[in-house]
Design a protein around this motif. Structure first.
Motif, PDB file in Angstrom:
ATOM      1  N   GLN A 167      -7.871   1.590   7.853  1.00  0.00           N
ATOM      2  CA  GLN A 167      -8.355   2.814   8.479  1.00  0.00           C
ATOM      3  C   GLN A 167      -8.966   3.789   7.480  1.00  0.00           C
ATOM      4  O   GLN A 167      -9.449   4.863   7.866  1.00  0.00           O
ATOM      5  CB  GLN A 167      -7.198   3.510   9.211  1.00  0.00           C
ATOM      6  CG  GLN A 167      -6.540   2.674  10.299  1.00  0.00           C
ATOM      7  CD  GLN A 167      -7.485   2.393  11.456  1.00  0.00           C
ATOM      8  OE1 GLN A 167      -8.281   3.251  11.845  1.00  0.00           O
ATOM      9  NE2 GLN A 167      -7.408   1.179  12.007  1.00  0.00           N
ATOM     10  N   ASP A 195      -3.535   3.251   4.125  1.00  0.00           N
ATOM     11  CA  ASP A 195      -3.954   2.310   5.179  1.00  0.00           C
ATOM     12  C   ASP A 195      -5.425   1.981   4.922  1.00  0.00           C
ATOM     13  O   ASP A 195      -6.325   2.682   5.381  1.00  0.00           O
ATOM     14  CB  ASP A 195      -3.760   2.938   6.559  1.00  0.00           C
ATOM     15  CG  ASP A 195      -4.058   1.951   7.694  1.00  0.00           C
ATOM     16  OD1 ASP A 195      -4.647   0.882   7.408  1.00  0.00           O
ATOM     17  OD2 ASP A 195      -3.711   2.252   8.845  1.00  0.00           O
ATOM     18  N   GLU A 199       0.813  -1.211   0.000  1.00  0.00           N
ATOM     19  CA  GLU A 199       0.000   0.000   0.000  1.00  0.00           C
ATOM     20  C   GLU A 199       0.853   1.271   0.000  1.00  0.00           C
ATOM     21  O   GLU A 199       0.354   2.359   0.280  1.00  0.00           O
ATOM     22  CB  GLU A 199      -0.927   0.009   1.210  1.00  0.00           C
ATOM     23  CG  GLU A 199      -1.980  -1.085   1.161  1.00  0.00           C
ATOM     24  CD  GLU A 199      -3.071  -0.889   2.188  1.00  0.00           C
ATOM     25  OE1 GLU A 199      -4.252  -0.817   1.783  1.00  0.00           O
ATOM     26  OE2 GLU A 199      -2.744  -0.786   3.402  1.00  0.00           O
TER      27      GLU A 199
END
Length: 247
Positions: A72, A69, A40
């Motif tokens: 999140q 992320d 990522e």
């Protein structure tokens, strides 16, 4: 060049710095030159098309370190501007990108000579040894980018000037490094340019080695050739013809 894709759909900035940076980044202005993705995380060098109509002589290359992320639904972004490609690569290498993963993925000018490759390799792998203190891009009849850096490991000639010059025909470029005792001397040379760029000591070693190698090659004698055996009488041969040897 293709538009830079930061892959941020559905994500929100993870911190205030990222939010401010993203708000000031017009995504459509950036065209990807090189990119390396690890999970990522994306390491990107992009051309800033807005530099052609921004304030005069602004740097037109930007390095991006983007970390997403998905758990999140957030992302963080860091960015640095550069006048030359090798310093854009260096910034990303210092943030963890393997140096061999940042080759251009689009048609760009090629290094014009071996010295350009050598100087760029020194920049790319210099870690934090070279601290940029000034840079500029000149785009017009002459296309040039230069960066002034402080070499933290050189006490005698700590100020280094790196100049990148584009040759449109052929589509190549050169990069050279000069060494100065202080910033004022580097700026004075840039304004005047009546003398050759002062050679950096890192390349004098190689030049001296080449000169010694050439001198050795000239003075080294070959082993003596064996003397030919006496020729047997051959009265029947046509002596008007000579025998030639091709060496």
């Amino acid at each position: 060049m293709k538009d830079t894709d930061f892959r941020l759909y559905g994500l929100e900035p993870a911190d205030e710095h990222t939010a401010d940076l993203y708000d000031s980044t017009w995504v459509s202005d950036f065209k990807t030159i090189s990119q390396h993705d690890v999970g990522e995380r994306s390491f990107i060098v992009a051309f800033d098309a807005s530099a052609t109509w921004g304030y005069p002589n602004m740097p037109n290359l930007a390095s991006f370190d983007v970390v997403r992320d998905s758990s999140q639904a957030t992302f963080s972004m860091r960015r640095s501007e550069h006048a030359t490609f090798a310093f854009a690569q260096n910034w990303l290498v210092n943030r963890g990108c393997p140096p061999d993963k940042l080759a251009p993925i689009v048609d760009v000018p090629k290094p014009a000579d071996e010295l350009t490759i050598q100087v760029e390799d020194r920049i790319r792998n210099s870690g934090e040894r070279l601290e940029i203190v000034d840079y500029q891009v000149i785009d017009g009849d002459d296309t040039e980018g230069w960066s002034i850096a402080v070499d933290r490991q050189d006490k005698d000639l700590p100020v280094r000037l790196f100049i990148e010059e584009l040759q449109p025909d052929p589509y190549t470029y050169t990069v050279r490094e000069g060494a100065f005792a202080d910033h004022a001397a580097a700026e004075s040379w840039l304004e005047d340019r009546s003398t050759p760029l002062p050679e950096a000591p890192e390349y004098r070693v190689d030049a001296e080695a080449l000169r010694k190698h050439a001198a050795l090659a000239r003075t080294t004698s070959l082993p003596p050739m064996p003397s030919p055996a006496p020729a047997a009488p051959a009265a029947h041969l046509n002596t008007s013809k000579s025998l030639g040897r091709s060496l």
